[in-house]
Structure formats: C-alpha cells, structure tokens
Design an enzyme around this catalytic site. Structure first.
Site, PDB file in Angstrom:
ATOM      1  CG  LEU A 190      19.377 -10.344  38.654  1.00 23.76           C
ATOM      2  CD1 LEU A 190      20.395 -11.399  39.093  1.00 23.76           C
ATOM      3  CD2 LEU A 190      18.429 -10.925  37.614  1.00 23.76           C
ATOM      4  CG  HIS A 191      13.285  -6.594  41.465  1.00 24.69           C
ATOM      5  ND1 HIS A 191      13.409  -6.355  40.114  1.00 24.69           N
ATOM      6  CD2 HIS A 191      11.969  -6.445  41.743  1.00 24.69           C
ATOM      7  CE1 HIS A 191      12.229  -6.060  39.608  1.00 24.69           C
ATOM      8  NE2 HIS A 191      11.330  -6.106  40.562  1.00 24.69           N
ATOM      9  NE  ARG A 192       9.707  -8.961  37.829  1.00 24.73           N
ATOM     10  CZ  ARG A 192       8.555  -8.320  37.745  1.00 24.73           C
ATOM     11  NH1 ARG A 192       7.564  -8.654  38.538  1.00 24.73           N
ATOM     12  NH2 ARG A 192       8.391  -7.337  36.899  1.00 24.73           N
ATOM     13  NE  ARG A 225      11.969 -10.608  47.010  1.00 26.52           N
ATOM     14  CZ  ARG A 225      10.745 -10.640  47.516  1.00 26.52           C
ATOM     15  NH1 ARG A 225      10.086  -9.507  47.735  1.00 26.52           N
ATOM     16  NH2 ARG A 225      10.158 -11.783  47.794  1.00 26.52           N
ATOM     17  CG  ASP A 269      14.549  -9.842  37.906  1.00 27.38           C
ATOM     18  OD1 ASP A 269      14.626  -8.608  38.088  1.00 27.38           O
ATOM     19  OD2 ASP A 269      14.775 -10.666  38.811  1.00 27.38           O
TER      20      ASP A 269
END
Length: 351
Positions: A190-192, A225, A269
């Site tokens: 997950l990073h969006r 992030r 994502d």
C-alpha cells in the site's frame, strides 16, 4: 528500463545514457536496482531531485535535466511510466526541440485526482512517439485525437524485466527465509495517497488487514510513505502486534517478485503489481476505484475492490481454486526488441 538498456547496448548505432533523477531516493526503492546483481550499471547522471511536493520535484528535475540536455544534445529522450520525473524530463526535452518517446503510453485511469494521471496526459500530449503496452492504450490515445502515426504498440516492458530475471527470482525462496510455505500467505503493498495519507482511511485499512490476518498470514513490505504515516498516526504498533502480519522493509525487485511468485494472492494499490501478478496468474485485489490497466481485469487475474469489499473478496479467493488466466498479447518478454526497432526507425538509422 533495464531490458531496454541491455537491448540498446547490443547495437553499434546506439549509445544509451542512464539518468537517475533522484525522485525515488530510498536505497531499497531505487539505488538497489543499480547495485544488486548487475541489473543496471551505475547511472551516467545523478540529478539529485530528492523529496518535495509534486511541483518541487517536477521543477527540480526539469532544472537539472535541462542543463544535461543542453550539454549533451541527445538524439532522443526515452521516458517511462507516469511519475513526476516522466513529465519533467519530457517538458525539458520538448522545449529544447529534442525528440521524446514515452514507454507505457496511453494508460488512463480517467481519475484526475491521481497525480499520475496528470503526468500521463501531459507526457502523451507532448511526446513524439507513444509506445503502448496493450490495445486499450491505443484506443485511449486515438479517442484523445492523437495522430495514429505516433502510436506503436510494443507490449509490456515490465514483463521483459520479469522474464529477464525469472531464474534469479525462482531461486530466491524468500518465503522460506521468513518462515512461510508456498501459497501459505498473502502479500500486501500500500502506498497510494488516497489509501495511506488520511488517518481515518489508513486506520480502517489497518483494522481490515488485522482481521484478514486471522484467516491468512499477511506479508507486508512497507513503503517509506506508508511507514511515515503509520508512525505519525500511532498505527504501526497495531500492525506489529498482530500475530498474523509480518512487516518487512522495502525489498529489491528480485526478492519482492519471489514473494509474489509464491503467495496465495496479493492485496495492493500499485499499478505495476497488477501487471506482474497477471503474467504468472497470481490473483490480485487492487484497492482502488479504477485502474489504468484494465486489460489486467479483462484478461488477467486482477480485480478492483473498495475497502468495504475487501474481506468478502478475500473469502471468495479462499473458496476458489487458482484459475488459469489468458496470456495478454505482446506480454512476451520481447518488448525491448520492438522498442529498439522503433527507435531505429524514428531516428532514421540505416543498416
């Protein structure tokens, strides 16, 4: 870029120069590609853009790259994908009258809240040659009024990378190193910003992952992030204390793909992982309302889902046997060769 670099290196008429913009500056997210197992040589140019807002990153790359272009005057600039560096290098080159070719052109999510979508639209509008990975890319560009002579479908360069490194990937067995059996875990990335920047959304996703981990172990390499936001919102301890969740630092490509090849399914994502799971037929649940890679849904193993659908979709995957998926046309590991042929034609190289 690695397969294309190596394909160009074999040609006596080409001199390929690699520019590392510095947009991805975490060691495991960028430099490792140059240092690990000779995937790429050390970049010829380091622009050192670093972190910052979208405007700052784009501006820093443009300023640094313009100086390089003025001094070197290349025949063509090849940009890949959809990141800030893609559009920044394109703008710098086009304004100096240097040809630009875009690899992975024509992809559209039709969601302008995604910074990547803006980068795609700008890059494809300005570039001289648009190399698309699939028919939907061609169709999107034609719909937008692009000259068909600028469009060339070459296939998916990501699959070239995968096939180029398949032997090394299959010899890694990272899942055994961290104590899991083949198909005995789910892989999460997950990073969006839409998923990890808002505390309430990120908290909800942590709750979801904790519940899913009670049914299947989760392996979660944490993007820088995402890690920052987990720590700032006091959520990292929840994931660390969950018995079924294994948090890892970001992995290099070979080790990450080893986990992909051996997992039961992927929750992500990411854009690229939708492609990298479709090729070997690994089921993929994409936590997004849209995708710029619809071919992975139509012909592959990918499925979009909202957070409130994730648990039920995971249950469905446990009920179903692993299905066979169709191979997508031109996703065959030979995209780099087709790109080289296009470059030769574009530059009017004889012989």
């Amino acid at each position: 870029m690695a397969p294309l670099f190596h394909a160009l290196k074999k040609k006596d008429w080409a001199e390929a120069v690699i520019a590392h913009t510095g947009q991805h500056y975490d060691l495991n997210m960028s430099d490792v590609f140059f240092h690990d197992r000779g995937l790429l040589p050390e970049p010829d140019l380091h622009l050192g853009a670093g972190s910052g807002s979208h405007a700052q990153q784009t501006g820093q790359v443009m300023i640094a790259y313009e100086k390089v272009l003025i001094e070197e005057r290349p025949d063509i600039v090849i940009v890949v994908g959809e990141v800030n560096s893609t559009v920044a290098a394109t703008l710098a080159a086009v304004k100096l009258g240097i040809k630009v070719a875009h690899l992975e052109a024509g992809l559209r999510s039709f969601d302008r809240t995604m910074p990547e979508e803006i980068n795609r639209l700008e890059t494809d509008t300005l570039a001289d040659m648009l190399w698309t990975p699939s028919p939907d890319g061609d169709e999107n560009l034609i719909r937008e009024g692009t000259d068909p002579d600028k469009i060339c479908r070459v296939g998916n360069i990501m699959i070239d990378s995968l096939e180029m490194l398949r032997d090394r990937i299959e010899h890694q067995n990272v899942h055994h190193e961290i104590g899991f059996k083949k198909r005995g875990y789910c892989l999460v990335t997950l990073h969006r910003p839409s998923n990890v920047d808002a505390p309430e959304i990120l908290g909800s996703l942590c709750d979801l992952l904790e519940r899913i981990s009670q049914k299947s172990p989760l392996v979660f390499p944490v993007h820088p992030r995402t890690l920052k936001n987990l720590e700032q919102n006091n959520l990292i301890s929840q994931l660390k204390s969950a018995e079924g969740i294994r948090l890892l630092e970001p992995l290099n490509y070979i080790r990450f793909m080893s986990l992909v090849f051996n997992c039961r399914f992927v929750i992500t994502d990411s854009g690229g992982i939708q492609e990298e799971t479709t090729h070997p037929g690994i089921p993929c649940l994409t936590l997004r309302p849209n995708t710029e890679r619809p071919v992975t849904i139509e012909q592959g193993s990918n499925k979009l889902c909202r957070p409130d659908e994730l648990e039920s979709e995971v249950k469905n995957l446990f009920k179903d046997n692993i299905k066979q998926y169709r191979q997508i046309e031109l996703w065959d590991g030979k995209t780099a060769d087709r790109v080289v042929d296009s470059v030769k034609s574009l530059l009017n190289v004889s012989g």
